[in-house]
Motif scaffolding. Structure first.
Motif, mmCIF file in Angstrom:
data_model
loop_
_atom_site.group_PDB
_atom_site.id
_atom_site.type_symbol
_atom_site.label_atom_id
_atom_site.label_comp_id
_atom_site.label_asym_id
_atom_site.label_seq_id
_atom_site.Cartn_x
_atom_site.Cartn_y
_atom_site.Cartn_z
ATOM 1 N N THR A 22 58.563 31.829 67.759
ATOM 2 C CA THR A 22 59.669 32.540 68.388
ATOM 3 C C THR A 22 60.478 33.283 67.330
ATOM 4 N N GLY A 23 61.158 34.317 67.763
ATOM 5 C CA GLY A 23 61.992 35.082 66.844
ATOM 6 C C GLY A 23 61.350 36.363 66.362
ATOM 7 N N GLY A 24 60.094 36.580 66.721
ATOM 8 C CA GLY A 24 59.422 37.802 66.304
ATOM 9 C C GLY A 24 59.896 39.001 67.103
ATOM 10 N N LYS A 25 59.699 40.156 66.528
ATOM 11 C CA LYS A 25 60.060 41.403 67.215
ATOM 12 C C LYS A 25 58.809 42.210 67.575
ATOM 13 N N ARG A 26 57.666 41.799 66.977
ATOM 14 C CA ARG A 26 56.395 42.493 67.224
ATOM 15 C C ARG A 26 55.316 41.438 67.441
ATOM 16 N N LYS A 27 54.267 41.799 68.174
ATOM 17 C CA LYS A 27 53.149 40.869 68.383
ATOM 18 C C LYS A 27 52.550 40.459 67.036
ATOM 19 N N GLU A 28 52.547 41.392 66.089
ATOM 20 C CA GLU A 28 51.969 41.115 64.770
ATOM 21 C C GLU A 28 52.719 40.003 64.038
ATOM 22 N N ASP A 29 54.008 39.800 64.369
ATOM 23 C CA ASP A 29 54.764 38.722 63.723
ATOM 24 C C ASP A 29 54.126 37.368 64.023
ATOM 25 N N ALA A 30 53.683 37.163 65.259
ATOM 26 C CA ALA A 30 53.026 35.902 65.620
ATOM 27 C C ALA A 30 51.696 35.770 64.880
ATOM 28 N N GLU A 31 50.955 36.865 64.789
ATOM 29 C CA GLU A 31 49.667 36.828 64.086
ATOM 30 C C GLU A 31 49.868 36.485 62.614
ATOM 31 N N GLU A 32 50.861 37.121 61.982
ATOM 32 C CA GLU A 32 51.140 36.839 60.572
ATOM 33 C C GLU A 32 51.607 35.396 60.392
ATOM 34 N N ALA A 33 52.422 34.907 61.327
ATOM 35 C CA ALA A 33 52.910 33.527 61.238
ATOM 36 C C ALA A 33 51.748 32.542 61.339
ATOM 37 N N ASP B 122 48.597 33.100 60.637
ATOM 38 C CA ASP B 122 47.835 33.203 59.386
ATOM 39 C C ASP B 122 48.498 32.394 58.273
ATOM 40 N N THR B 123 49.812 32.550 58.136
ATOM 41 C CA THR B 123 50.558 31.846 57.087
ATOM 42 C C THR B 123 50.465 30.337 57.280
ATOM 43 N N ILE B 124 50.643 29.880 58.512
ATOM 44 C CA ILE B 124 50.599 28.442 58.798
ATOM 45 C C ILE B 124 49.203 27.886 58.504
ATOM 46 N N GLU C 275 58.626 34.930 55.892
ATOM 47 C CA GLU C 275 57.844 36.154 56.069
ATOM 48 C C GLU C 275 56.638 35.846 56.931
ATOM 49 N N PRO C 276 56.592 36.263 58.169
ATOM 50 C CA PRO C 276 57.641 36.987 58.891
ATOM 51 C C PRO C 276 58.821 36.063 59.213
ATOM 52 N N ASP C 277 59.943 36.652 59.555
ATOM 53 C CA ASP C 277 61.166 35.896 59.839
ATOM 54 C C ASP C 277 61.100 35.350 61.264
ATOM 55 N N VAL C 278 60.406 34.215 61.408
ATOM 56 C CA VAL C 278 60.220 33.586 62.712
ATOM 57 C C VAL C 278 60.385 32.078 62.566
#
Length: 186
Positions: free
Chosen positions: A160-171, A173-175, A144-147
């Protein structure tokens, strides 16, 4: 520490669309100025736009893949150019074909060097691939996100693997959160 999310750059957006009909790529290649078509090398016709910069891969089936764009807006703008060029060749294209983002590749910088061996152990092996003899980066599969994130010892990373710019931001943050919890981020 600077927020690593501020360092996120989109490197590539890949999207797909289609015009709902088969194409004679040889005749399109002859009529479409700047098109590259060499079916022995690649089955699709390549048409590059300059502003915004991208490449449209046009296939006989009528499917089109846009790659190399730096934003989803650039994808839409590039594909509008391609659709207009095809219409100029009297090829029927719907007014607003559906465009689906397939992948967004982003880069970021965590701002400090990383001990990838410690990270591989700390994050657990079920979501990690790290074989430094094969590849210098650590592959981290997030749910979560699936990247997929590639982490490098320099502190730089690729998502890589995101569908939205926010996926990278969430990734990112998670990392940052997981590495900080493990005491592995300065």
């Amino acid at each position: 520490m600077v927020d690593p999310k501020e360092s996120i750059d989109i490197e590539n957006v890949v999207a797909s669309t289609g015009i709902g009909q088969e194409l004679d790529l040889e005749s399109v290649a002859m009529d479409l100025e700047g098109a590259d078509y060499d079916p022995e090398q690649f089955p699709g016709l390549v048409y590059r736009t300059q502003d915004p910069k991208s490449a449209a891969l046009i296939f006989r089936s009528g499917k089109i893949v846009c790659t190399g764009a730096k934003s989803t807006d650039d994808v839409h703008q590039s594909l509008r150019i391609v659709f207009d060029k095809l219409r100029d060749l009297n090829i029927q294209v719907d007014d607003d074909p559906e465009i689906v983002v397939q992948n967004i590749v982003s880069s970021a910088d965590l701002g400090s060097s990383l001990n990838l061996n410690a990270i591989a152990i700390g994050l657990g092996l079920e979501n990690i691939e790290y074989e430094p003899e094969q590849f210098p980066g650590l592959v981290y599969r997030l749910d979560e996100p699936d990247v997929v994130a590639l982490l490098f010892g320099s502190g730089k990373l690729v998502v890589t693997g995101g569908k939205r710019k926010e996926d990278a931001e969430e990734a990112v943050d998670t990392i940052v959160e997981r590495l900080s919890d493990l005491g592995l981020l300065d």
